[in-house]
Design a protein around this motif. Structure first.
Motif, PDB file in Angstrom:
ATOM      1  N   MET A   1      51.518  80.610 -72.362  1.00  0.00           N
ATOM      2  CA  MET A   1      50.545  79.618 -72.213  1.00  0.00           C
ATOM      3  C   MET A   1      48.888  79.861 -71.862  1.00  0.00           C
ATOM      4  O   MET A   1      48.224  79.556 -72.461  1.00  0.00           O
ATOM      5  CB  MET A   1      51.177  78.434 -71.678  1.00  0.00           C
ATOM      6  CG  MET A   1      50.551  77.370 -71.630  1.00  0.00           C
ATOM      7  SD  MET A   1      50.689  76.407 -72.977  1.00  0.00           S
ATOM      8  CE  MET A   1      50.039  74.740 -72.623  1.00  0.00           C
ATOM      9  N   PRO A   2      49.045  80.655 -70.615  1.00  0.00           N
ATOM     10  CA  PRO A   2      47.657  81.010 -70.186  1.00  0.00           C
ATOM     11  C   PRO A   2      46.888  82.000 -71.025  1.00  0.00           C
ATOM     12  O   PRO A   2      45.626  81.925 -71.057  1.00  0.00           O
ATOM     13  CB  PRO A   2      48.132  81.671 -68.738  1.00  0.00           C
ATOM     14  CG  PRO A   2      49.383  81.300 -68.384  1.00  0.00           C
ATOM     15  CD  PRO A   2      50.094  80.843 -69.739  1.00  0.00           C
ATOM     16  N   SER A   7      42.342  83.216 -74.404  1.00  0.00           N
ATOM     17  CA  SER A   7      41.823  83.551 -75.770  1.00  0.00           C
ATOM     18  C   SER A   7      40.817  82.303 -76.245  1.00  0.00           C
ATOM     19  O   SER A   7      39.966  82.650 -76.996  1.00  0.00           O
ATOM     20  CB  SER A   7      42.891  83.963 -76.806  1.00  0.00           C
ATOM     21  OG  SER A   7      43.408  82.795 -76.841  1.00  0.00           O
ATOM     22  N   ALA A   8      41.265  81.118 -76.056  1.00  0.00           N
ATOM     23  CA  ALA A   8      40.283  80.186 -76.709  1.00  0.00           C
ATOM     24  C   ALA A   8      38.924  80.037 -75.799  1.00  0.00           C
ATOM     25  O   ALA A   8      37.921  79.642 -76.522  1.00  0.00           O
ATOM     26  CB  ALA A   8      41.161  78.619 -76.279  1.00  0.00           C
ATOM     27  N   VAL A   9      39.203  80.269 -74.676  1.00  0.00           N
ATOM     28  CA  VAL A   9      37.683  80.387 -73.935  1.00  0.00           C
ATOM     29  C   VAL A   9      36.930  81.566 -74.277  1.00  0.00           C
ATOM     30  O   VAL A   9      35.834  81.191 -74.716  1.00  0.00           O
ATOM     31  CB  VAL A   9      38.049  80.778 -72.427  1.00  0.00           C
ATOM     32  CG1 VAL A   9      36.723  80.628 -71.650  1.00  0.00           C
ATOM     33  CG2 VAL A   9      38.665  79.020 -71.686  1.00  0.00           C
ATOM     34  N   ILE A  10      37.526  82.609 -74.552  1.00  0.00           N
ATOM     35  CA  ILE A  10      36.670  83.998 -74.982  1.00  0.00           C
ATOM     36  C   ILE A  10      36.337  83.368 -76.443  1.00  0.00           C
ATOM     37  O   ILE A  10      34.908  83.899 -76.735  1.00  0.00           O
ATOM     38  CB  ILE A  10      37.637  85.106 -74.996  1.00  0.00           C
ATOM     39  CG1 ILE A  10      37.861  85.607 -73.670  1.00  0.00           C
ATOM     40  CG2 ILE A  10      36.967  86.100 -76.019  1.00  0.00           C
ATOM     41  CD1 ILE A  10      38.824  86.633 -73.488  1.00  0.00           C
ATOM     42  N   TYR A  11      37.080  82.937 -77.387  1.00  0.00           N
ATOM     43  CA  TYR A  11      36.577  82.423 -78.514  1.00  0.00           C
ATOM     44  C   TYR A  11      35.429  81.556 -78.573  1.00  0.00           C
ATOM     45  O   TYR A  11      34.393  81.850 -79.411  1.00  0.00           O
ATOM     46  CB  TYR A  11      37.799  81.907 -79.539  1.00  0.00           C
ATOM     47  CG  TYR A  11      37.444  81.498 -80.899  1.00  0.00           C
ATOM     48  CD1 TYR A  11      37.112  82.476 -81.905  1.00  0.00           C
ATOM     49  CD2 TYR A  11      37.280  80.251 -81.270  1.00  0.00           C
ATOM     50  CE1 TYR A  11      36.940  82.141 -83.261  1.00  0.00           C
ATOM     51  CE2 TYR A  11      37.062  79.969 -82.417  1.00  0.00           C
ATOM     52  CZ  TYR A  11      37.011  80.830 -83.513  1.00  0.00           C
ATOM     53  OH  TYR A  11      36.408  80.406 -84.674  1.00  0.00           O
ATOM     54  N   ALA A  12      35.490  80.440 -77.813  1.00  0.00           N
ATOM     55  CA  ALA A  12      34.460  79.654 -77.655  1.00  0.00           C
ATOM     56  C   ALA A  12      33.053  80.113 -77.012  1.00  0.00           C
ATOM     57  O   ALA A  12      32.008  79.955 -77.378  1.00  0.00           O
ATOM     58  CB  ALA A  12      34.809  78.255 -76.807  1.00  0.00           C
TER      59      ALA A  12
END
Length: 64
Positions: A1-2, A7-12
């Motif tokens: 989960m973390p 990966s979502a933060v890096i993508y954003a």
């Protein structure tokens, strides 16, 4: 989960960085010839949100 959050933060951050660079480069682009003063030629169109639209011009009141 973390790892999904990371990966979502890096993508954003990548998307935001691309947007910022393109925004900067767009504002550095010189104005094309013939488009320097569009206020004079604008007679209005159906796009009322345009900043050149005649309805956005501030009309000065004439006092008698």
């Amino acid at each position: 989960m973390p790892e999904n959050i990371v990966s979502a933060v890096i993508y954003a951050m990548v998307i935001a960085s691309i947007y910022a660079v393109l925004y900067y480069l767009n504002h550095k682009t010189p104005v094309p010839k013939g488009c320097e003063n569009l206020n004079v030629k604008c007679e209005g169109c159906k796009i009322s949100s345009c900043e050149l639209h005649p309805s956005r011009k501030i009309k000065e009141e004439v006092h008698d």
